[in-house]
Design a protein around this motif. Sequence first.
Motif, PDB file in Angstrom:
ATOM      1  N   PHE A 101       0.835  -1.204   0.000  1.00 61.16           N
ATOM      2  CA  PHE A 101       0.000   0.000   0.000  1.00 61.16           C
ATOM      3  C   PHE A 101       0.874   1.260   0.000  1.00 61.16           C
ATOM      4  O   PHE A 101       0.607   2.214  -0.727  1.00 61.16           O
ATOM      5  CB  PHE A 101      -0.936   0.025   1.205  1.00 61.16           C
ATOM      6  N   TYR A 102       1.916   1.236   0.813  1.00 63.10           N
ATOM      7  CA  TYR A 102       2.808   2.391   0.919  1.00 63.10           C
ATOM      8  C   TYR A 102       3.619   2.580  -0.363  1.00 63.10           C
ATOM      9  O   TYR A 102       3.830   3.707  -0.802  1.00 63.10           O
ATOM     10  CB  TYR A 102       3.741   2.235   2.126  1.00 63.10           C
ATOM     11  N   GLN A 103       4.053   1.478  -0.948  1.00 64.94           N
ATOM     12  CA  GLN A 103       4.869   1.584  -2.158  1.00 64.94           C
ATOM     13  C   GLN A 103       4.059   2.133  -3.331  1.00 64.94           C
ATOM     14  O   GLN A 103       4.545   2.998  -4.067  1.00 64.94           O
ATOM     15  CB  GLN A 103       5.465   0.225  -2.502  1.00 64.94           C
ATOM     16  N   LEU A 104       2.845   1.648  -3.520  1.00 61.67           N
ATOM     17  CA  LEU A 104       2.017   2.172  -4.608  1.00 61.67           C
ATOM     18  C   LEU A 104       1.633   3.619  -4.325  1.00 61.67           C
ATOM     19  O   LEU A 104       1.633   4.458  -5.223  1.00 61.67           O
ATOM     20  CB  LEU A 104       0.770   1.309  -4.819  1.00 61.67           C
ATOM     21  N   ARG A 105       1.329   3.918  -3.092  1.00 60.37           N
ATOM     22  CA  ARG A 105       1.023   5.312  -2.729  1.00 60.37           C
ATOM     23  C   ARG A 105       2.199   6.217  -3.056  1.00 60.37           C
ATOM     24  O   ARG A 105       2.031   7.286  -3.662  1.00 60.37           O
ATOM     25  CB  ARG A 105       0.700   5.407  -1.240  1.00 60.37           C
ATOM     26  N   ASP A 106       3.394   5.800  -2.687  1.00 64.21           N
ATOM     27  CA  ASP A 106       4.576   6.624  -2.934  1.00 64.21           C
ATOM     28  C   ASP A 106       4.877   6.747  -4.425  1.00 64.21           C
ATOM     29  O   ASP A 106       5.307   7.800  -4.892  1.00 64.21           O
ATOM     30  CB  ASP A 106       5.789   6.055  -2.196  1.00 64.21           C
ATOM     31  N   ALA A 107       4.658   5.670  -5.173  1.00 65.49           N
ATOM     32  CA  ALA A 107       4.930   5.691  -6.619  1.00 65.49           C
ATOM     33  C   ALA A 107       3.999   6.650  -7.354  1.00 65.49           C
ATOM     34  O   ALA A 107       4.354   7.190  -8.406  1.00 65.49           O
ATOM     35  CB  ALA A 107       4.795   4.286  -7.196  1.00 65.49           C
ATOM     36  N   THR A 108       2.816   6.881  -6.806  1.00 70.21           N
ATOM     37  CA  THR A 108       1.839   7.749  -7.464  1.00 70.21           C
ATOM     38  C   THR A 108       1.622   9.064  -6.717  1.00 70.21           C
ATOM     39  O   THR A 108       0.697   9.813  -7.038  1.00 70.21           O
ATOM     40  CB  THR A 108       0.493   7.010  -7.606  1.00 70.21           C
ATOM     41  N   ALA A 109       2.459   9.350  -5.750  1.00 65.66           N
ATOM     42  CA  ALA A 109       2.276  10.537  -4.908  1.00 65.66           C
ATOM     43  C   ALA A 109       2.354  11.842  -5.694  1.00 65.66           C
ATOM     44  O   ALA A 109       1.751  12.837  -5.304  1.00 65.66           O
ATOM     45  CB  ALA A 109       3.306  10.552  -3.784  1.00 65.66           C
ATOM     46  N   HIS A 110       3.058  11.848  -6.805  1.00 74.00           N
ATOM     47  CA  HIS A 110       3.208  13.072  -7.591  1.00 74.00           C
ATOM     48  C   HIS A 110       1.972  13.389  -8.444  1.00 74.00           C
ATOM     49  O   HIS A 110       1.848  14.498  -8.961  1.00 74.00           O
ATOM     50  CB  HIS A 110       4.432  12.945  -8.509  1.00 74.00           C
ATOM     51  N   ILE A 111       1.052  12.453  -8.548  1.00 74.69           N
ATOM     52  CA  ILE A 111      -0.146  12.655  -9.363  1.00 74.69           C
ATOM     53  C   ILE A 111      -1.149  13.499  -8.557  1.00 74.69           C
ATOM     54  O   ILE A 111      -1.527  13.121  -7.458  1.00 74.69           O
ATOM     55  CB  ILE A 111      -0.769  11.310  -9.777  1.00 74.69           C
ATOM     56  N   PRO A 112      -1.566  14.615  -9.104  1.00 76.39           N
ATOM     57  CA  PRO A 112      -2.517  15.476  -8.380  1.00 76.39           C
ATOM     58  C   PRO A 112      -3.857  14.776  -8.160  1.00 76.39           C
ATOM     59  O   PRO A 112      -4.224  13.865  -8.912  1.00 76.39           O
ATOM     60  CB  PRO A 112      -2.697  16.685  -9.308  1.00 76.39           C
ATOM     61  N   ILE A 113      -4.572  15.236  -7.148  1.00 73.10           N
ATOM     62  CA  ILE A 113      -5.885  14.668  -6.857  1.00 73.10           C
ATOM     63  C   ILE A 113      -6.907  15.797  -6.718  1.00 73.10           C
ATOM     64  O   ILE A 113      -6.552  16.970  -6.606  1.00 73.10           O
ATOM     65  CB  ILE A 113      -5.866  13.794  -5.583  1.00 73.10           C
ATOM     66  N   LEU A 114      -8.161  15.428  -6.721  1.00 75.79           N
ATOM     67  CA  LEU A 114      -9.293  16.321  -6.493  1.00 75.79           C
ATOM     68  C   LEU A 114      -9.241  17.547  -7.397  1.00 75.79           C
ATOM     69  O   LEU A 114      -9.225  17.416  -8.617  1.00 75.79           O
ATOM     70  CB  LEU A 114      -9.388  16.688  -5.008  1.00 75.79           C
ATOM     71  N   GLU A 115      -9.239  18.729  -6.807  1.00 73.40           N
ATOM     72  CA  GLU A 115      -9.308  19.967  -7.596  1.00 73.40           C
ATOM     73  C   GLU A 115      -8.089  20.152  -8.491  1.00 73.40           C
ATOM     74  O   GLU A 115      -8.214  20.646  -9.614  1.00 73.40           O
ATOM     75  CB  GLU A 115      -9.476  21.176  -6.666  1.00 73.40           C
ATOM     76  N   GLN A 116      -6.916  19.769  -8.001  1.00 69.22           N
ATOM     77  CA  GLN A 116      -5.710  19.905  -8.817  1.00 69.22           C
ATOM     78  C   GLN A 116      -5.808  19.025 -10.062  1.00 69.22           C
ATOM     79  O   GLN A 116      -5.341  19.397 -11.128  1.00 69.22           O
ATOM     80  CB  GLN A 116      -4.449  19.550  -8.023  1.00 69.22           C
ATOM     81  N   TRP A 117      -6.416  17.845  -9.925  1.00 68.83           N
ATOM     82  CA  TRP A 117      -6.611  16.936 -11.059  1.00 68.83           C
ATOM     83  C   TRP A 117      -7.547  17.569 -12.079  1.00 68.83           C
ATOM     84  O   TRP A 117      -7.287  17.523 -13.276  1.00 68.83           O
ATOM     85  CB  TRP A 117      -7.167  15.603 -10.567  1.00 68.83           C
ATOM     86  N   LYS A 118      -8.611  18.145 -11.597  1.00 68.55           N
ATOM     87  CA  LYS A 118      -9.595  18.759 -12.489  1.00 68.55           C
ATOM     88  C   LYS A 118      -9.011  19.945 -13.252  1.00 68.55           C
ATOM     89  O   LYS A 118      -9.444  20.234 -14.367  1.00 68.55           O
ATOM     90  CB  LYS A 118     -10.820  19.216 -11.702  1.00 68.55           C
ATOM     91  N   LYS A 119      -8.039  20.615 -12.676  1.00 62.18           N
ATOM     92  CA  LYS A 119      -7.431  21.777 -13.316  1.00 62.18           C
ATOM     93  C   LYS A 119      -6.449  21.397 -14.424  1.00 62.18           C
ATOM     94  O   LYS A 119      -6.079  22.246 -15.226  1.00 62.18           O
ATOM     95  CB  LYS A 119      -6.704  22.634 -12.284  1.00 62.18           C
ATOM     96  N   LEU A 120      -6.018  20.140 -14.453  1.00 65.22           N
ATOM     97  CA  LEU A 120      -5.037  19.711 -15.453  1.00 65.22           C
ATOM     98  C   LEU A 120      -5.671  19.659 -16.845  1.00 65.22           C
ATOM     99  O   LEU A 120      -6.843  19.314 -16.989  1.00 65.22           O
ATOM    100  CB  LEU A 120      -4.490  18.326 -15.112  1.00 65.22           C
ATOM    101  N   PRO A 121      -4.861  19.922 -17.858  1.00 60.38           N
ATOM    102  CA  PRO A 121      -5.360  19.729 -19.231  1.00 60.38           C
ATOM    103  C   PRO A 121      -5.646  18.244 -19.477  1.00 60.38           C
ATOM    104  O   PRO A 121      -5.037  17.368 -18.855  1.00 60.38           O
ATOM    105  CB  PRO A 121      -4.206  20.211 -20.106  1.00 60.38           C
ATOM    106  N   VAL A 122      -6.550  17.975 -20.388  1.00 61.59           N
ATOM    107  CA  VAL A 122      -6.970  16.597 -20.662  1.00 61.59           C
ATOM    108  C   VAL A 122      -5.780  15.736 -21.069  1.00 61.59           C
ATOM    109  O   VAL A 122      -5.658  14.579 -20.640  1.00 61.59           O
ATOM    110  CB  VAL A 122      -8.084  16.578 -21.745  1.00 61.59           C
ATOM    111  N   ALA A 123      -4.894  16.272 -21.884  1.00 58.48           N
ATOM    112  CA  ALA A 123      -3.728  15.500 -22.332  1.00 58.48           C
ATOM    113  C   ALA A 123      -2.858  15.102 -21.142  1.00 58.48           C
ATOM    114  O   ALA A 123      -2.360  13.967 -21.077  1.00 58.48           O
ATOM    115  CB  ALA A 123      -2.921  16.309 -23.341  1.00 58.48           C
ATOM    116  N   GLU A 124      -2.676  16.021 -20.203  1.00 59.88           N
ATOM    117  CA  GLU A 124      -1.867  15.723 -19.001  1.00 59.88           C
ATOM    118  C   GLU A 124      -2.554  14.679 -18.135  1.00 59.88           C
ATOM    119  O   GLU A 124      -1.908  13.783 -17.584  1.00 59.88           O
ATOM    120  CB  GLU A 124      -1.627  17.019 -18.206  1.00 59.88           C
ATOM    121  N   ARG A 125      -3.875  14.780 -18.020  1.00 59.22           N
ATOM    122  CA  ARG A 125      -4.624  13.778 -17.250  1.00 59.22           C
ATOM    123  C   ARG A 125      -4.451  12.391 -17.854  1.00 59.22           C
ATOM    124  O   ARG A 125      -4.263  11.419 -17.127  1.00 59.22           O
ATOM    125  CB  ARG A 125      -6.111  14.132 -17.211  1.00 59.22           C
TER     126      ARG A 125
END
Length: 155
Positions: A101-125
């Motif tokens: 759980f910790y390893q997958l969390r850490d591997a994806t920690a740089h991916i924005p979530i919630l509002e930051q995710w919604k603000k990303l361009p579609v290509a970046e998402r």
Amino acid sequence: MTDTTVWLMFVIGVLIVAILALVAAYYLWQLYRLRQTQKLQLKKVEAESRAQRERINTSIQVIASSVGREDLTLTEASIRISVLLDSLSVDDTVRDEYSAFYQLRDATAHIPILEQWKKLPVAERRKLDKERLKHEHTYSAFVLAAAERIRGKTF
């Protein structure tokens, strides 16, 4: 010194001792009441703490039972379970046992979530989603096994 002076001093001494004894008794009573209040407050805090731990453990079980189904992604499950385990202040042996759980969390920690995710361009998402899926594929067997092991455990 006359007898009356001696008796008067004796009576005054007895009165002083009696007053001091009453003051001491009063403070002992206050201390007793304070300790009783503290015991009640401690019991209340302990009961609330147990209830909170039970809620967190229930949440872990619900999330773990959802792993492998389409209810949530492996990344989301890993983030949630690792945060819940950390909130329980589990020791390092538990963290090591469920390190997937910790390893997958850490591997994806740089991916924005919630509002930051919604603000990303579609290509970046799309790019980040593809990356997340790659990490989930890499860790999937490990995370699924950890989710299976954590089911039914109480921390």
